[in-house]
Design an enzyme around this catalytic site. Structure first.
Site, short mmCIF file in Angstrom:
data_model
loop_
_atom_site.label_atom_id
_atom_site.label_comp_id
_atom_site.label_asym_id
_atom_site.label_seq_id
_atom_site.Cartn_x
_atom_site.Cartn_y
_atom_site.Cartn_z
N ASP A 18 31.28 -74.05 -13.89
CA ASP A 18 31.02 -75.50 -13.90
C ASP A 18 29.89 -75.96 -12.97
O ASP A 18 30.04 -76.96 -12.25
CB ASP A 18 32.31 -76.27 -13.52
N LYS A 104 35.36 -76.05 -21.77
CA LYS A 104 36.80 -76.20 -21.52
C LYS A 104 37.18 -77.65 -21.30
O LYS A 104 36.31 -78.49 -21.08
CB LYS A 104 37.21 -75.35 -20.31
N CYS A 142 38.42 -75.92 -10.27
CA CYS A 142 38.17 -74.98 -11.36
C CYS A 142 37.96 -73.56 -10.88
O CYS A 142 38.35 -72.60 -11.56
CB CYS A 142 37.03 -75.47 -12.23
C1 VGL Z 1 36.60 -80.01 -11.84
C2 VGL Z 1 37.59 -81.94 -11.11
C3 VGL Z 1 37.64 -82.43 -12.40
C4 VGL Z 1 36.00 -78.68 -11.51
C5 VGL Z 1 36.65 -80.47 -13.13
O1 VGL Z 1 35.16 -78.17 -12.29
O2 VGL Z 1 36.36 -78.11 -10.44
N1 VGL Z 1 37.08 -80.75 -10.84
N2 VGL Z 1 37.17 -81.68 -13.41
#
Ligand code: VGL
Ligand code: ZN
Length: 190
Positions: A18, A104, A142
Site C-alpha cells: 500500500d 484489496k 496493513c
Molecule cells: C490502511 C488504514 C485504512 C493501510 C488502509 O494500508 O495500512 N490503513 N486503510
C-alpha cells in the site's frame, strides 16, 4: 540481521504494501514520514529485480462509499478510492514493469491484510515464494495484518524495518505492531 548480510535465494519474494499517494504526506490519510519508505523500498525492488525474484505490490482499492470511511460511520477519512489519483502508487516508487499488483478491500468490508479475499497466496505459491520480505504502509494496519496472515500461512517473513511507517492512531501503535509481528515469528531486517 543487516540488509548487506542478506543473500537473496530462490523462494524469496518482495511484498510492497500500500505505498499509495493517499498514505503519503499531502494525502487524505497521510502517514507521518510515509514518503520515507520509498527510497529504501526502491533499493529492495532493484535488488529483487536484479536477482529475478518476484515482486508483489498490494493496493487499498476502495469503492467511493466504503464502510471504513467516516460518512459511512467508519474510522477513516475517504482514501484510496479505486481509480482516483490518491489511490495511485507513490510517484517515486520504482515498481518494475510486470509487477504483480493485488487490489484489496474492494468491497464493502474492511480488509487490512493483502491476503484477505485476494489471490495473493495463490500467486505467491505459483511463484514458489517461501520467504516474504515485507515493507510499506502502514505498520499498524496493513503491514501488521499482512505479516500475521503470511506467518499463519507458513511463510517465513523478513520485516524491512526501515521501509515501514505507522499511522499511530494511539501513540505506540507502531512499536506494538512491530512487537506483535516479531512475536509471530517475523525477523526484523534493517
Ligand atoms: C490502511 C488504514 C485504512 C493501510 C488502509 O494500508 O495500512 N490503513 N486503510
Ligand atoms: Zn483503507
Amino acid at each position: 540481521m543487516l540488509s548487506s548480510e542478506v543473500q537473496l535465494q530462490s523462494g524469496d519474494g518482495l511484498l510492497v504494501v500500500d505505498v499509495q499517494r493517499d498514505f503519503l504526506p499531502g494525502g487524505s490519510l497521510a502517514v507521518r514520514d510515509g514518503d520515507a519508505v520509498v527510497p529504501p523500498l526502491n533499493d529492495w525492488i532493484a535488488r529483487f529485480a536484479t536477482a529475478g525474484a518476484p515482486i508483489f505490490a498490494t493496493r487499498d482499492w476502495h469503492p467511493a462509499d466504503h464502510c471504513s470511511f467516516r460518512p459511512q460511520g467508519g474510522p477513516w477519512p475517504a482514501h484510496c478510492v479505486a481509480g482516483t489519483p490518491g489511490a495511485a502508487f507513490a510517484d517515486g516508487l520504482a515498481l518494475p514493469e510486470g509487477v504483480a499488483v493485488v487490489s484489496k478491500a474492494m468491497r464493502d468490508d474492511d480488509a487490512y491484510s493483502g491476503f484477505e479475499r485476494t489471490d495473493l497466496h495463490e500467486r505467491l505459491q505459483r511463484a514458489s515464494v517461501q520467504r516474504l520480505f515485507v515493507g510499506g504502509l502502514a505498520t499498524d494496519y496493513c503491514v501488521l495484518n499482512s505479516v500475521l496472515d503470511a506467518r499463519h500461512l507458513g511463510y517465513a517473513v523478513v520485516l524491512l524495518t526501515d521501509c515501514i511507517r505507522a499511522v499511530e492512531v494511539q501513540p505506540g501503535d507502531g512499536a506494538r505492531a512491530i512487537a506483535t509481528m516479531l512475536a509471530a515469528g517475523a525477523v526484523a531486517l534493517g
